[in-house]
Every structure is written in C-alpha cells, then in structure tokens.
Scaffold this active site. Sequence first.
Site, mmCIF file in Angstrom:
data_model
loop_
_atom_site.group_PDB
_atom_site.id
_atom_site.type_symbol
_atom_site.label_atom_id
_atom_site.label_comp_id
_atom_site.label_asym_id
_atom_site.label_seq_id
_atom_site.Cartn_x
_atom_site.Cartn_y
_atom_site.Cartn_z
ATOM 1 N N VAL A 108 -2.403 12.785 -33.648
ATOM 2 C CA VAL A 108 -2.978 12.673 -34.985
ATOM 3 C C VAL A 108 -2.767 11.267 -35.536
ATOM 4 C CG1 VAL A 108 -2.649 15.136 -35.456
ATOM 5 C CG2 VAL A 108 -0.825 13.524 -36.048
ATOM 6 N N HIS A 124 -6.440 17.962 -32.952
ATOM 7 C CA HIS A 124 -5.496 18.384 -33.993
ATOM 8 C C HIS A 124 -5.648 17.617 -35.301
ATOM 9 C CE1 HIS A 124 -2.752 20.159 -30.611
ATOM 10 N NE2 HIS A 124 -3.802 20.904 -30.867
ATOM 11 N N THR A 197 1.703 14.934 -22.402
ATOM 12 C CA THR A 197 1.769 16.157 -23.210
ATOM 13 C C THR A 197 2.658 17.177 -22.517
ATOM 14 O OG1 THR A 197 0.531 18.057 -24.051
ATOM 15 C CG2 THR A 197 -0.494 16.837 -22.253
ATOM 16 N N SER A 198 3.423 17.934 -23.332
ATOM 17 C CA SER A 198 4.313 18.934 -22.766
ATOM 18 C C SER A 198 3.540 20.188 -22.338
ATOM 19 C CB SER A 198 5.404 19.305 -23.769
ATOM 20 O OG SER A 198 4.825 19.702 -24.992
ATOM 21 N N GLU A 224 8.492 13.551 -17.374
ATOM 22 C CA GLU A 224 9.233 14.805 -17.197
ATOM 23 C C GLU A 224 8.336 15.879 -16.581
ATOM 24 O OE1 GLU A 224 11.220 16.115 -20.831
ATOM 25 O OE2 GLU A 224 11.483 14.018 -21.437
ATOM 26 N N ALA A 240 3.188 6.759 -19.273
ATOM 27 C CA ALA A 240 1.745 6.520 -19.380
ATOM 28 C C ALA A 240 1.428 5.032 -19.415
ATOM 29 C CB ALA A 240 1.212 7.197 -20.645
HETATM 30 P P1 NAD Z 1 5.166 16.905 -27.137
HETATM 31 O O1 NAD Z 1 6.078 16.156 -28.055
HETATM 32 O O2 NAD Z 1 5.260 18.375 -27.052
HETATM 33 O O3 NAD Z 1 5.381 16.353 -25.669
HETATM 34 C C1 NAD Z 1 5.443 14.979 -25.413
HETATM 35 C C2 NAD Z 1 5.420 14.782 -23.921
HETATM 36 O O4 NAD Z 1 5.337 13.380 -23.691
HETATM 37 C C3 NAD Z 1 6.665 15.283 -23.194
HETATM 38 O O5 NAD Z 1 6.253 16.087 -22.110
HETATM 39 C C4 NAD Z 1 7.328 13.987 -22.697
HETATM 40 O O6 NAD Z 1 7.946 14.164 -21.445
HETATM 41 C C5 NAD Z 1 6.151 13.073 -22.586
HETATM 42 N N1 NAD Z 1 6.449 11.645 -22.679
HETATM 43 C C6 NAD Z 1 7.468 11.009 -23.331
HETATM 44 N N2 NAD Z 1 7.368 9.675 -23.182
HETATM 45 C C7 NAD Z 1 6.265 9.459 -22.415
HETATM 46 C C8 NAD Z 1 5.634 8.278 -21.918
HETATM 47 N N3 NAD Z 1 6.107 7.046 -22.189
HETATM 48 N N4 NAD Z 1 4.503 8.429 -21.154
HETATM 49 C C9 NAD Z 1 4.011 9.669 -20.879
HETATM 50 N N5 NAD Z 1 4.573 10.811 -21.326
HETATM 51 C C10 NAD Z 1 5.686 10.702 -22.087
HETATM 52 O O7 NAD Z 1 3.713 16.408 -27.459
HETATM 53 P P2 NAD Z 1 2.356 17.156 -27.290
HETATM 54 O O8 NAD Z 1 2.284 17.841 -25.991
HETATM 55 O O9 NAD Z 1 1.326 16.183 -27.681
HETATM 56 O O10 NAD Z 1 2.543 18.245 -28.421
HETATM 57 C C11 NAD Z 1 1.536 18.716 -29.000
HETATM 58 C C12 NAD Z 1 1.633 18.588 -30.526
HETATM 59 O O11 NAD Z 1 2.411 17.519 -31.065
HETATM 60 C C13 NAD Z 1 0.284 18.301 -30.984
HETATM 61 O O12 NAD Z 1 -0.013 19.250 -31.953
HETATM 62 C C14 NAD Z 1 0.277 16.926 -31.602
HETATM 63 O O13 NAD Z 1 -0.643 16.902 -32.662
HETATM 64 C C15 NAD Z 1 1.649 16.766 -32.046
HETATM 65 N N6 NAD Z 1 2.216 15.384 -32.101
HETATM 66 C C16 NAD Z 1 1.448 14.273 -32.260
HETATM 67 C C17 NAD Z 1 2.040 13.001 -32.295
HETATM 68 C C18 NAD Z 1 1.191 11.774 -32.439
HETATM 69 O O14 NAD Z 1 0.097 11.856 -32.987
HETATM 70 N N7 NAD Z 1 1.652 10.634 -31.939
HETATM 71 C C19 NAD Z 1 3.436 12.878 -32.178
HETATM 72 C C20 NAD Z 1 4.197 14.051 -32.017
HETATM 73 C C21 NAD Z 1 3.565 15.277 -31.955
#
Ligand code: NAD
Length: 251
Positions: A108, A124, A197-198, A224, A240
């Site tokens: 977002v 989202h 994404t998790s 992870e 990434a």
């Molecule tokens: P999540 O927090 O559940 O998972 C994040 C994932 O990113 C984890 O699996 C982790 O291992 C991985 N990760 C960490 N560092 C990384 C890197 N450098 N390169 C690649 N992967 C890496 O996030 P999600 O799966 O996006 O969760 C979904 C929800 O969280 C969504 O609803 C989303 O809108 C929201 N969200 C958005 C943001 C944002 O907009 N930046 C931030 C946090 C959460």
Amino acid sequence: MVRQLQMTDQISAVADALRRARTIAAMTGAGVSAASGIPTFRGADGLWKKTRPELLASREGFEQDPRLVWEWYDWRRQVIRDARPNPAHDVLAAWTRQPGFTLITQNVDGLHEKAGAERLIRLHGSIWHVRCWQPCDAGRRDWRDDTAPFPALPPRCPHCGALMRPGVVWFGENLDTEDVAAATAATRCDVFLTIGTSSVVYPAAGLVGQARGHGATTIEINPEVTEASDEVDIAIRGKAEDVLVAIDAVL
Ligand code: NAD
Ligand code: ZN
C-alpha cells in the site's frame, strides 16, 4: 560456494523462462519494500511480532479505537513518505514497460508507482488514499491525501466532519472486484513470480497456485521459507533487491 553456484543456476533458469515467456505476472509483498526501510508485517523483523493485526487493521479495531488505528497509519505514512524505491522496484518498473507483463502488489506504500511502474494492480489499496467512514456522499470514494503527519488524530472528513478512514483493505474486508478479476486473469501466464510475500493473506496468496494450475512456471523470491515455497517450481532464497537485479542483468 555451493549455495552461490545453486543461486547462479537458479537465476539462469529464471532468466531462460522469462526470455521464452510471452506473458509474465509478478506479485509483490512487503518484502520488496524492506530495503526501502519500510517494516514488513510477518518477516523476521515484522511489525506483527509486537502488535495484534486485527486491532489496527480491521473495521472492529477502528470502531473500538479510531485514534489508535490512525496513530499507527499516521506513523507508517511518515515512514513511507521519506522512503525511496529500491532496485527491486526499479527492475519491476522497467519490466512493466515490456508487453505481456503484469505487476500485482499487496503493498500500500506507493513505491512501485514512485519507481514508475505502469499498469499496476493494487490489491490492498493505498495508504495515501482516504475516504469517509460514514460514508457521506462526497466522501464515498477514495481520494488522495498526502498530509503526514495529520495535525489532529483521528482526521475528519473535509466534506461532512465525520471520521475519515485509510483507503486500504482491512482484515475481513472484500477486495475490489475489478482488481481481483484483473489479477485472476493475469494468472493465465507463462511465468508467475511471487516476491517478498509471506503468502498467508488470501486471495493474494492463492494466485500463485492458480497460475501453476494454468501451467505457468512459478518462481518465488524470498530470503525465508513461506507457505508458497513447496508449491513453486523455483524458490530462490534471497532478497528481492539482489535477486531481481541479478536476473535483470542476465536477461
Ligand atoms: P508480510 O510482512 O506478511 O511478509 C513479508 C515477507 O517478505 C516475508 O516472507 C519476508 O521473509 C519477506 N522479506 C523480507 N525482506 C525481504 C527482502 N529484502 N526481499 C524479499 N523478501 C523479503 O508481507 P505480505 O505478504 O505483503 O503481507 C501481506 C499484507 O501486509 C498485505 O495486506 C500488505 O498490504 C501489508 N503490508 C504492506 C506493506 C507495504 O506496503 N510496504 C508493509 C507491510 C505490510
Ligand atoms: Zn464525509
């Protein structure tokens, strides 16, 4: 050394698949923005380690304590305001300018847009959008509001004075049907990448399985192991911002 070699082989295999593909879809999550200094939710340093998500990102949580919810969003908006896209956003933005490429994000934060991504499906919503909580007629639809921080919390609808809410999709809420349809259509592709994404938040997490069902080569990029790791053809354990740059370099 062995790990290095394995990763190099994986990167060549992904580059080969991308070169052969006519249609490609990539879905990103919070991990793509981690290198921009935006905390993830469920990764090793995730925000949810300290807070209960349903308190801060649900209609019930907002009804109970709109100020608490807005304090959290107001803080995130300030973190995100100062963040810059990282090389992962840059590579994906460049790929969106190729025909047959679709970018889907759960993020977002607006960093894909800042990096210049075209045709982005935002599943989202956006933390930069707000709408009326009531909602009043004028505030029924989202609008952009870049104020960060808000002078008073919770902020009020400029049209009717009721509470305003963030224009993001909360737990228990439905996604925009057009966005879901576009993302679902994009799973009919030759290659599907799931990045940072998790893979626990549905329906986003289901897209990679749908793509696989349509015969796509599926690839995960994440440092992870996730719920999707066993499901994909190639799981690259890396960040990434490193892996996408490495793939782009050999394309
Ligand atoms: P999540 O927090 O559940 O998972 C994040 C994932 O990113 C984890 O699996 C982790 O291992 C991985 N990760 C960490 N560092 C990384 C890197 N450098 N390169 C690649 N992967 C890496 O996030 P999600 O799966 O996006 O969760 C979904 C929800 O969280 C969504 O609803 C989303 O809108 C929201 N969200 C958005 C943001 C944002 O907009 N930046 C931030 C946090 C959460
Ligand atoms: Zn209103």
